[in-house]
Design a protein around this motif. Structure first.
Motif, PDB file in Angstrom:
ATOM      1  N   ARG A  80       0.951  -1.315   0.052  1.00 55.70           N
ATOM      2  CA  ARG A  80      -0.321   0.291  -0.018  1.00 55.70           C
ATOM      3  C   ARG A  80       0.408   0.827   0.280  1.00 55.70           C
ATOM      4  O   ARG A  80       0.796   1.585  -0.865  1.00 55.70           O
ATOM      5  N   ARG A  83       2.584   1.498  -3.438  1.00 56.04           N
ATOM      6  CA  ARG A  83       2.218   2.051  -4.502  1.00 56.04           C
ATOM      7  C   ARG A  83       1.253   3.913  -4.199  1.00 56.04           C
ATOM      8  O   ARG A  83       0.950   5.045  -5.078  1.00 56.04           O
ATOM      9  N   SER A  84       1.002   4.298  -3.534  1.00 57.04           N
ATOM     10  CA  SER A  84       0.999   5.257  -3.134  1.00 57.04           C
ATOM     11  C   SER A  84       1.662   6.433  -2.816  1.00 57.04           C
ATOM     12  O   SER A  84       1.989   8.409  -3.848  1.00 57.04           O
ATOM     13  N   LEU A  86       4.395   6.091  -5.434  1.00 58.02           N
ATOM     14  CA  LEU A  86       5.181   4.798  -6.777  1.00 58.02           C
ATOM     15  C   LEU A  86       6.353   6.274  -7.275  1.00 58.02           C
ATOM     16  O   LEU A  86       7.431   6.431  -7.852  1.00 58.02           O
ATOM     17  N   SER A 102      -3.290   4.609 -15.718  1.00 56.32           N
ATOM     18  CA  SER A 102      -3.494   4.121 -15.079  1.00 56.32           C
ATOM     19  C   SER A 102      -4.899   3.444 -15.376  1.00 56.32           C
ATOM     20  O   SER A 102      -5.575   3.075 -15.240  1.00 56.32           O
TER      21      SER A 102
END
Length: 530
Positions: A80, A83-84, A86, A102
């Motif tokens: 998590r 992803r936040s 990246l 995305s």
């Protein structure tokens, strides 16, 4: 505390285009590693443990690449965070670039899933059956319009040609009814209808029609014929789609009913989730809720009523057959929706044969009930139980008619008696007395005959023991005469006794009448004195 202080980027590999990213994403959804991912892991992760967000993907990597994989809550928390943040880990990647990338990948992935999903193939069936029903309605309205419009010119044609398509073809070929005599309708109509049409065209009661009106009528006929051709093509397409997607359902209830059930349920998978009782009344929801509201009996069938098996059944058996057909239909739907492999309709055909056999059994039971037996089979009476096996003779003697059992009643005399009082005894009618006397005399006669026969037998036995002398004919005659004389004497005595009883009865009746009259006179005198 920033992520880059805890985690460092060891290696990174980007996709060359969206198609490669899409193929990799689809494989990862199915928990399968791509070729590029395998090469990347072999190059950078040999002899190390790998944190994985998907346990199935970790097992696949462990089997194929022999790399230890870990999946727990700490790993999920780390994923998590990656992803936040990246954009901070990968240099040259901005937030304004990551969002459209995305979004584009998610759109293409959803399109790919929708295109190749086996659950969504039945949308073609839903659209086809909807269009087929609309075409039927339009064809009907157009054909009725042709009949009404051309009926002003040739009204007799509507009764001669019943089919709408043949009617439109005949109108298009004929035009004005005057041309019917010279035209050849053999390709469209049979000979009998053709001759009848030509005869009626000569003596028709219709009004005249202009050339422009006939052109418009012919154009409408062209529309009817083109719609009917397109409907036939659409029906063939629907048959092929139903046989590929739901072959067992098609074998049980047919293409049209099966397609309507799928359309009503939303999809084949949604229909597979329904129980048999719901499939049975699918399409009759209004009637069901109205029956529940008014406390009336609920409907027995909905769309399934139009299946050929229910059409074959008698009205009394339609409910039973619809219930059993709905149960088998649900099994066929679930088999079609969840099967893996080639198309096979063997299950549907087997169930159809079972249902046909059940229908025959039910019809046989109904015939048995109508024959009059309680258990369904007609009762056959045994007519040869008293006969010998080989011969036709009877074991027990046949019953003969007994005339002595008949009773001949004489004329009954009606005696009017005054109203009974509490202290008086009920009087017996003369007819009842006569019947009782006749019965008593018959009993006495039978007893006397039996006694005489017993005495004769004893005499014969005594004579035979003393001396065995044959009895002559004269002796037999004398005995018969003696028996008859004794019977006559007894009858005379009984007649005299009856006369005496009758006299006594009459005297008692006279005495009772006199006593009654005396009592009445006394009562009258008392009343007069008072």
């Amino acid at each position: 505390m920033h992520l880059h202080q805890v985690v460092k980027l060891k290696a990174f590999n980007k996709f060359e285009n969206t198609s490669e990213a899409l193929s990799a994403a689809t494989l990862l959804i199915d928990s399968k590693p791509t070729k590029g991912l395998r090469k990347f892991l072999k190059a950078h992760c040999e002899g190390e443990t790998l944190a994985v967000a998907d346990t199935k993907l970790g097992n696949a990597i462990k089997e194929k690449l022999k790399i230890e994989c870990v999946h727990n809550n700490a790993v999920m928390e780390l994923m998590r965070g990656v992803r936040s943040q990246l954009t901070e880990l990968i240099s040259g990647l901005g937030g304004q670039d990551l969002a459209p990338m995305s979004l584009g990948l998610s759109h293409s992935l959803s399109r790919y899933k929708l295109k190749f999903s086996p659950d969504k193939v039945d949308t073609m069936i839903i659209q086809a059956i909807g269009l087929l029903d609309d075409l039927d309605k339009e064809l009907n309205t157009y054909a009725m319009r042709v009949r009404e419009w051309y009926g002003w010119h040739f009204p007799e044609l509507a009764k001669i040609v019943q089919d709408n398509i043949l009617y439109a073809k005949a109108v298009k070929l004929m035009g004005d009814r005057v041309n019917a005599v010279d035209l050849d309708f053999s390709e469209i109509l049979p000979e009998e209808i053709e001759t009848n049409l030509k005869e009626q065209a000569v003596i028709s009661m219709g009004s005249e029609v202009g050339v422009l009106d006939l052109l418009n009528i012919k154009e409408l006929c062209d529309q009817v014929l083109s719609l009917s051709e397109y409907r036939a093509q659409l029906y063939d397409y629907l048959k092929s789609r139903m046989n590929t997607i739901a072959p067992n359902l098609t074998a049980l209830v047919g293409e049209l009913v099966g397609a309507r059930l799928i359309a009503h349920g939303g999809s084949l998978l949604n229909l597979a989730k329904q129980p048999g009782s719901t499939v049975q009344i699918l399409g009759a929801e209004k009637a069901l809720f109205r029956a529940l509201k008014t406390k009336h009996p609920t409907p027995k069938y909905g769309l399934i009523y139009h299946a050929s098996l229910i059409g074959q059944a008698a009205p009394k058996l339609k409910g039973k057959i619809s219930r059993s057909l709905a149960a088998k239909t649900v099994l066929a739907i679930r088999y079609d929706a969840l099967r893996e492999g080639e198309e096979d309709n063997s299950m549907g055909l087997e169930n159809r044969i079972k249902l046909e056999n059940r229908l025959r059994n039910l019809e046989g039971r109904e015939l048995g009930h109508s024959a009059g037996s309680a258990k369904g089979k007609p009762k056959i009476e045994v007519y040869d139980k008293d006969r010998k096996k080989g011969a036709g003779a009877l074991i027990s003697a046949a019953k003969t008619y007994n005339p002595s059992a008949d009773v001949v009643l004489g004329k009954t005399t009606v005696v009017t008696t005054p109203k009974k009082r509490e202290h008086e005894e009920p009087e017996v009618s003369q007819s009842d007395e006569a019947e009782e006397q006749t019965k008593a005399t018959e009993k006495k006669k039978k007893q006397k005959k039996a006694r005489v026969e017993d005495t004769d037998l004893q005499r014969d036995e005594d004579q035979s023991t003393e001396a065995e002398v044959p009895v002559t004919k004269e002796k037999k005659k004398k005995r018969k005469a003696d028996v008859e004389d004794s019977l006559q004497n007894e009858d005379q005595k009984e007649g005299e006794e009856r006369k005496k009883k009758k006299r006594k009865h009459a005297e008692t009746e006279l005495e009772e009448a006199e006593t009654k009259s005396n009592k009445k006179d006394k009562k009258k005198k008392k009343r007069s004195e008072e």
